[in-house]
Design a protein around this motif. Structure first.
Motif, PDB file in Angstrom:
ATOM      1  N   UNK A 101      27.984  36.839  41.621  1.00  0.00           N
ATOM      2  CA  UNK A 101      29.394  36.553  41.319  1.00  0.00           C
ATOM      3  C   UNK A 101      30.123  35.893  42.490  1.00  0.00           C
ATOM      4  N   UNK A 102      29.839  36.288  43.706  1.00  0.00           N
ATOM      5  CA  UNK A 102      30.555  35.701  44.847  1.00  0.00           C
ATOM      6  C   UNK A 102      29.993  34.346  45.264  1.00  0.00           C
ATOM      7  N   UNK A 160      27.971  42.142  34.124  1.00  0.00           N
ATOM      8  CA  UNK A 160      27.725  43.576  34.031  1.00  0.00           C
ATOM      9  C   UNK A 160      28.805  44.318  34.819  1.00  0.00           C
ATOM     10  N   UNK A 161      29.058  45.542  34.441  1.00  0.00           N
ATOM     11  CA  UNK A 161      30.039  46.353  35.163  1.00  0.00           C
ATOM     12  C   UNK A 161      29.582  46.541  36.601  1.00  0.00           C
ATOM     13  N   UNK A 162      30.497  46.306  37.537  1.00  0.00           N
ATOM     14  CA  UNK A 162      30.123  46.430  38.948  1.00  0.00           C
ATOM     15  C   UNK A 162      31.259  46.982  39.802  1.00  0.00           C
ATOM     16  N   UNK A 163      32.271  47.499  39.176  1.00  0.00           N
ATOM     17  CA  UNK A 163      33.410  48.006  39.931  1.00  0.00           C
ATOM     18  C   UNK A 163      34.536  46.980  39.971  1.00  0.00           C
ATOM     19  N   UNK A 164      35.735  47.470  40.033  1.00  0.00           N
ATOM     20  CA  UNK A 164      36.922  46.624  40.005  1.00  0.00           C
ATOM     21  C   UNK A 164      37.018  45.800  41.281  1.00  0.00           C
ATOM     22  N   UNK A 165      36.971  44.468  41.156  1.00  0.00           N
ATOM     23  CA  UNK A 165      37.057  43.559  42.307  1.00  0.00           C
ATOM     24  C   UNK A 165      37.453  42.187  41.777  1.00  0.00           C
ATOM     25  N   UNK A 166      38.754  41.941  41.550  1.00  0.00           N
ATOM     26  CA  UNK A 166      39.198  40.671  40.960  1.00  0.00           C
ATOM     27  C   UNK A 166      38.812  39.456  41.803  1.00  0.00           C
ATOM     28  N   UNK A 199      39.037  29.793  42.928  1.00  0.00           N
ATOM     29  CA  UNK A 199      40.206  29.572  43.764  1.00  0.00           C
ATOM     30  C   UNK A 199      39.838  29.893  45.200  1.00  0.00           C
ATOM     31  N   UNK A 200      40.047  28.948  46.092  1.00  0.00           N
ATOM     32  CA  UNK A 200      39.675  29.116  47.502  1.00  0.00           C
ATOM     33  C   UNK A 200      40.875  29.518  48.333  1.00  0.00           C
TER      34      UNK A 200
END
Length: 194
Positions: free
Chosen positions: A141-142, A164-170, A193-194
């Motif tokens: 994701x990152x 997949x669920x991985x914890x809240x991290x917008x 968005x940078x």
């Protein structure tokens, strides 16, 4: 630097496949298909593109990365190298030594996907297509620079989610373009968005 693009079909309720990996509910006919053939011809399996006389040389990708479950969809049909017009990287921990027969331009690895993608991004070339699935997308994701979502006008109710669920991290993305087709499919592209 090359970009990692998560290009994937998704339902209105956020699933990329049914609970057992089914994807036959997603519409494969309609005016959106011509849009895909024009903008993303390289995302069509090599054999299918050849049967349609589709020129894949003008696509935006030269590499595709995917998890084993995404790759394995084609195995019952003899597709051991589904996108042989691209460099293909399949991530797995349990199928490294499977006898797949001939598999041009395909590497099966248990390397860390983040490290592999970072290495690929540093090399010259076109964008890298993240084909799926959800666990791999979450791991990467990152590293995802763009999302291209083919939203289909259907609700699956259950299945494999986009991530997949991985914890809240917008993580924020900006809309780059959206095309709506008469079929009801909407293709939206978003840049990180940078």
């Amino acid at each position: 630097m090359r970009e990692l693009v998560y290009y994937v079909a998704v339902s209105l309720d956020g699933y990329i496949a049914g609970p057992d990996g089914q994807f036959d509910a997603f519409p494969m006919e309609g005016d959106h298909m011509q849009g895909i053939f024009e903008r993303f011809p390289d995302t069509i399996p090599t054999v299918a593109a050849a049967a349609m006389d589709l020129d894949q040389s003008a696509g935006r990708f030269d590499t595709v990365v995917m998890g084993w479950n995404t790759y394995a969809v084609g195995l019952p049909h003899g597709l051991t190298s589904p996108y042989r017009h691209l460099d293909q990287v399949v991530f797995t921990r349990s199928h490294l030594h499977d006898d797949l027969g001939e598999r041009p331009n395909l590497t099966v690895t248990d390397e860390n996907p983040v490290e592999v993608v970072r290495r690929l991004k540093a090399e010259p070339g076109r964008s890298i297509w993240l084909c799926g699935g959800s666990a791999l997308a979450t791991t990467l994701v990152d590293e995802i620079d763009r999302l291209v979502l083919k939203r289909s006008p259907l609700v699956l109710g259950d299945g494999i989610p986009l991530f997949a669920a991985s914890g809240y991290a917008p993580r924020a993305f900006d809309e780059v373009s959206t095309t709506t087709f008469r079929s009801g499919v909407v293709i939206s592209e978003y840049a990180r968005r940078r």
